[in-house]
Design a protein around this motif. Structure first.
Motif, mmCIF file in Angstrom:
data_model
loop_
_atom_site.group_PDB
_atom_site.id
_atom_site.type_symbol
_atom_site.label_atom_id
_atom_site.label_comp_id
_atom_site.label_asym_id
_atom_site.label_seq_id
_atom_site.Cartn_x
_atom_site.Cartn_y
_atom_site.Cartn_z
ATOM 1 N N GLN A 279 0.833 -1.209 0.000
ATOM 2 C CA GLN A 279 0.000 0.000 0.000
ATOM 3 C C GLN A 279 0.861 1.250 0.000
ATOM 4 N N ILE A 280 1.906 1.219 0.810
ATOM 5 C CA ILE A 280 2.803 2.374 0.874
ATOM 6 C C ILE A 280 3.592 2.518 -0.416
ATOM 7 N N ARG A 281 4.069 1.380 -0.870
ATOM 8 C CA ARG A 281 4.923 1.395 -2.050
ATOM 9 C C ARG A 281 4.160 1.814 -3.288
ATOM 10 N N GLY A 282 2.904 1.335 -3.421
ATOM 11 C CA GLY A 282 2.114 1.643 -4.598
ATOM 12 C C GLY A 282 2.622 0.887 -5.801
ATOM 13 N N PRO A 283 1.955 1.073 -6.936
ATOM 14 C CA PRO A 283 2.396 0.366 -8.151
ATOM 15 C C PRO A 283 3.720 0.925 -8.645
ATOM 16 N N ILE A 284 4.701 0.071 -8.766
ATOM 17 C CA ILE A 284 6.015 0.475 -9.264
ATOM 18 C C ILE A 284 6.125 0.038 -10.718
ATOM 19 N N VAL A 285 6.266 0.991 -11.576
ATOM 20 C CA VAL A 285 6.381 0.699 -12.999
ATOM 21 C C VAL A 285 7.811 0.977 -13.437
ATOM 22 N N GLU A 286 8.498 -0.055 -13.807
ATOM 23 C CA GLU A 286 9.869 0.108 -14.266
ATOM 24 C C GLU A 286 9.848 0.574 -15.720
ATOM 25 N N VAL A 287 10.277 1.777 -15.946
ATOM 26 C CA VAL A 287 10.249 2.349 -17.284
ATOM 27 C C VAL A 287 11.679 2.485 -17.786
ATOM 28 N N GLU A 288 11.938 1.898 -18.900
ATOM 29 C CA GLU A 288 13.262 2.027 -19.493
ATOM 30 C C GLU A 288 13.357 3.389 -20.175
ATOM 31 N N GLN A 289 14.225 4.229 -19.647
ATOM 32 C CA GLN A 289 14.322 5.584 -20.150
ATOM 33 C C GLN A 289 14.943 5.592 -21.546
ATOM 34 N N PRO A 290 14.412 6.425 -22.416
ATOM 35 C CA PRO A 290 14.989 6.513 -23.763
ATOM 36 C C PRO A 290 16.411 7.038 -23.700
ATOM 37 N N SER A 291 17.340 6.212 -24.062
ATOM 38 C CA SER A 291 18.752 6.541 -23.860
ATOM 39 C C SER A 291 19.260 7.625 -24.801
ATOM 40 N N ASP A 292 18.536 7.882 -25.877
ATOM 41 C CA ASP A 292 19.052 8.822 -26.863
ATOM 42 C C ASP A 292 18.559 10.249 -26.648
ATOM 43 N N VAL A 293 17.650 10.495 -25.681
ATOM 44 C CA VAL A 293 17.086 11.828 -25.507
ATOM 45 C C VAL A 293 18.170 12.833 -25.145
ATOM 46 N N TRP A 294 18.954 12.506 -24.121
ATOM 47 C CA TRP A 294 19.961 13.472 -23.670
ATOM 48 C C TRP A 294 21.092 13.597 -24.684
ATOM 49 N N SER A 295 21.382 12.521 -25.388
ATOM 50 C CA SER A 295 22.393 12.601 -26.440
ATOM 51 C C SER A 295 21.935 13.544 -27.549
ATOM 52 N N ASP A 296 20.668 13.393 -27.964
ATOM 53 C CA ASP A 296 20.123 14.276 -28.991
ATOM 54 C C ASP A 296 20.026 15.714 -28.482
ATOM 55 N N PHE A 297 19.683 15.851 -27.205
ATOM 56 C CA PHE A 297 19.582 17.183 -26.611
ATOM 57 C C PHE A 297 20.935 17.885 -26.643
ATOM 58 N N ASN A 298 22.003 17.146 -26.330
ATOM 59 C CA ASN A 298 23.341 17.726 -26.364
ATOM 60 C C ASN A 298 23.765 18.132 -27.765
ATOM 61 N N GLY A 299 23.113 17.525 -28.760
ATOM 62 C CA GLY A 299 23.457 17.864 -30.140
ATOM 63 C C GLY A 299 22.769 19.102 -30.669
#
Length: 337
Positions: A95-115
């Motif tokens: 109840q405390i923890r709640g639903p934990i959804v493991e989301v694989e973060q898009p690895s290319d977002v920050w790379s593209d952002f840096n570009g």
């Protein structure tokens, strides 16, 4: 979490350890390690009274922070959760923890952002709250941060620097939100704001507002999102643009389909400030009809500012209605130019 605003991270961990009792607290303390326990011990000296709501919130926060703590825990996240489950019971932990959804973060977002170009990044970051701008700047290559800060608005840069100096690590949830925002606003190439119904609606609405209010709204939109502001301008029908945007063959449709009083009041409202509009409209209908309208306009007499605004707004709304129904086709400003 609102209930935890006044408690530090170490104080929250202390609440968990004290609540578990000696048997389970010792096992968890062993996993956290000496350095962490020293910080928690120091936090206990300044611990305020903690309500039941804050205790539950502390357990929830502690569990969600285990991804961060696990790097320094010999047992790791799974073992810590097992300890909490034994102490509190599986139902309460879930109840405390709640639903934990493991989301694989898009690895290319920050790379593209840096570009992206530094000026583009600076303009985007300047629009964000200080904590968000600092989070985003942290993801830039270190040698680019000074360059982007130098291109930012001074007030935004100062606020971002203040947040950059703080040691708090961004939560996974905050990073996820920032990534989604960057993806949506800066990296997505196939979204055309000119086809967004909201953009079209705002553009059409602004065209019916008084000029001062419309200009103020457009200035604000330019500051918040220049791309969408440009799309809104493209959807905007301003009364002064009628000669450029309304094909001459469509003028007769206006006089045929619109209520005569709307046409008369609208023409009277633009007679002084934008006479080219009334000349264009009356110049593209039969002379006899134009003379009748001019007589009706003169009979109205002088109109005050608010009356003019309402008359112009009503005329613009009717023209846009004809356009939406397909009875007339409006030229874009770029085509007109």
């Amino acid at each position: 979490m609102t209930a935890l605003k006044r408690l530090t991270r170490e104080q929250r961990a202390a609440v968990v350890l004290v609540s578990l009792g000696p048997e389970h607290a010792q096992s968890l303390a062993d996993q956290l390690g000496v350095d962490a326990m020293r910080r928690i011990r120091d936090a206990l000296t300044d611990m305020p009274f903690v309500s039941q709501e804050e205790m539950l919130a502390a357990f929830a926060d502690f569990i969600t922070q285990l991804n961060i703590w696990s790097a320094g825990m010999r047992g790791g996240k799974k073992e810590a959760l097992d300890l909490l489950t034994k102490a509190l019971g599986e139902t309460l932990v879930e109840q405390i923890r709640g639903p934990i959804v493991e989301v694989e973060q898009p690895s290319d977002v920050w790379s593209d952002f840096n570009g992206l170009d530094s000026q583009v990044i600076a303009e985007f970051v300047s629009q964000q709250h200080g904590a968000v701008s600092a989070l985003i700047l942290h993801k830039l290559a270190s040698d680019r941060i000074p360059e982007v800060l130098g291109l930012m608005e001074s007030a935004a840069a100062v606020e971002a620097i203040g947040h950059l100096s703080r040691p708090d690590d961004p939560s996974p949830a905050a990073l996820s939100v920032a990534e989604a925002m960057i993806q949506d606003r800066l990296l997505t190439k196939d979204t055309d704001p000119t086809s967004d119904p909201k953009v079209i609606m705002i553009g059409e609405t602004l065209g019916t507002l008084p000029r001062d209010l419309r200009d103020a709204a457009l200035t604000r939109l330019d500051q918040e999102d220049a791309v969408r502001a440009q799309a809104i301008r493209a959807a905007l029908l301003q009364i002064e643009d009628i000669p450029a945007r309304l094909p001459t063959k469509s003028v007769q449709v206006l006089f045929r389909d619109l209520d005569r009083s709307i046409m008369v009041k609208g023409l009277a409202a633009v007679k002084v400030d934008t006479p080219e509009v009334s000349e264009f409209l009356l110049g593209n209908i039969a002379q006899r009809m134009a003379d009748q309208y001019r007589a009706d306009i003169d009979a109205l007499g002088e109109m005050d500012g608010s009356t003019k605004d309402r008359a112009i707004g009503a005329l613009v709304r009717e023209i846009l209605g004809l356009s939406r129904r397909g009875d007339i086709t409006l030229n874009s400003l770029s085509d007109a130019e």
